[in-house]
Design an enzyme around this catalytic site. Sequence first.
Site: not given
Ligand SMILES: Nc1nc2c(ncn2[C@@H]2O[C@H](COP(=O)(O)OP(=O)(O)O)[C@@H](O)[C@H]2O)c(=O)[nH]1
Ligand SMILES: [Mg+2]
Length: 435
Positions: A59-60, A62-63, A298-300, A377, A394
């Site tokens: 489940p982890e 990319f970042n 960056h808007l998560r 991005d 992350t």
């Molecule tokens: N292109 C894009 N993808 C995003 C963005 N925010 C989140 N994502 C996607 O959602 C994933 C979030 O998971 P992660 O990398 O674990 O970061 P975290 O969950 O925010 O700590 C990213 O790897 C991207 O695939 C964004 O601003 N732009």
């Molecule tokens: Mg994550």
Amino acid sequence: MPGQQPQPQCGPARPGPVLPGRVSPRDPLSSQPPAWCAEGARWVPRTAELYLLYDVNPPEGFNLRRDVYIRIASLLKTLLKSDNWVLVLPPWGRLYHWQSPDIPQVRIPWSEFFDLPSLNRNIPVIEYEQFLAESGGPFIEQIYVLQGYAEGWKEGTWEEKIDERPCIDQLMYSKDKHEYYRGWFWGYEETRGLNVSCLSVQGSASIVAPVLLKNTSAQSVMLDRAENLLHDHYGGKDYWNTRRSMVFAKHLRVVGDEFRNKYLQSTDEADRTHYKEDWTQMKVKMGTALGGPYLGVHLRRKDFIWGHREDVPSLQGAVKKIRSLLEMHKLEKVFVATDAVEEEIELLKKLLPEMVRFEPSWEELELYKDGGLAVIDQWICAHARYFIGTSVSTFSFRIHEEREILGFDPKTTYNRFCGEREKNCEQPTHWKIVY
Ligand SMILES: Nc1nc2c(ncn2[C@@H]2O[C@H](COP(=O)(O)OP(=O)(O)O)[C@@H](O)[C@H]2O)c(=O)[nH]1
Ligand SMILES: [Mg+2]
């Protein structure tokens, strides 16, 4: 710890194949390595190339995985003091957030997102396909699944420890009729494990080194669930060297730079964000980078709002903050990176009609994939005059680091949105780069 395993008796060093373009601190071809021998119980350094592989809890995202790479690189540096190890990069794929339909997103090599020569200036790394080609087949001799201690940790003193223990969770590997272990293996179905056991671990990455050096004679060892290891020294010089070596793939940086130029009037000359292709030559004084004339955001969303976390703002709240930042920093443009769903994007467009986003065509999506678009991005956010991210994402943290490398004033980087109901909105920590 289990007892010393018998070493193979004696043998010549395995001649390595010629690997074009590989810059390794320990080039196996540079000198004829001596033969290895086991002398009774005494351990003798192995001179043949040894492969370290790893994987992370499915489940982890990319970042976080990028962060685990830093921990493993640190372990590899420790191993290199004794033996001739190389890190096999775990192919990318089947990540939860990579949901774009109709494009295959498994078995993606690291070179699609990162610059391999740059990684190789830090530690010797190879892609999985190269491992398959040079190691004589899809076999991993030893798999260690990392886990915690069944008894948890005792109150009070923290001690670093590692022990071979019975597996706590159900194994994600199963034996086939030939007694080989089958598992996910990054989508490489033909890969087989010869031996699987579990290591209970509590400590930083290099705590595994003695096990890899002394307890196994395997030439290829995989650490699964590697996120269980902590950083050897978070934020130290070694940490930053590895982080700096994680240069994004050139083709993605070029796309980001062209977008900056075309839509945000942002160029490296004007913004003082020159990037040296060789990261070891890049050392920028803090505060020298100016950044392009735009606000980076960056808007998560998605899983960050589903839990109704109080540290994440509503879209209205975020837009209010964005407007006040634009005014404060006398900026007219705002670049928004977000994983928001379509309905939220539509609302955002109404609330903030002037926002600029990187909206890929279908061809671009197919070419760069979800991972590449995220990199683009991040690259654009990293070049903004001022950046604001999302609490404990992350994705945002990696942007902070990128800006730290580029030499931005920390005040323009370590910022995050606050939730409307958040009482104590603590801002992100400044992790100062160490050279
Ligand atoms: N292109 C894009 N993808 C995003 C963005 N925010 C989140 N994502 C996607 O959602 C994933 C979030 O998971 P992660 O990398 O674990 O970061 P975290 O969950 O925010 O700590 C990213 O790897 C991207 O695939 C964004 O601003 N732009
Ligand atoms: Mg994550």
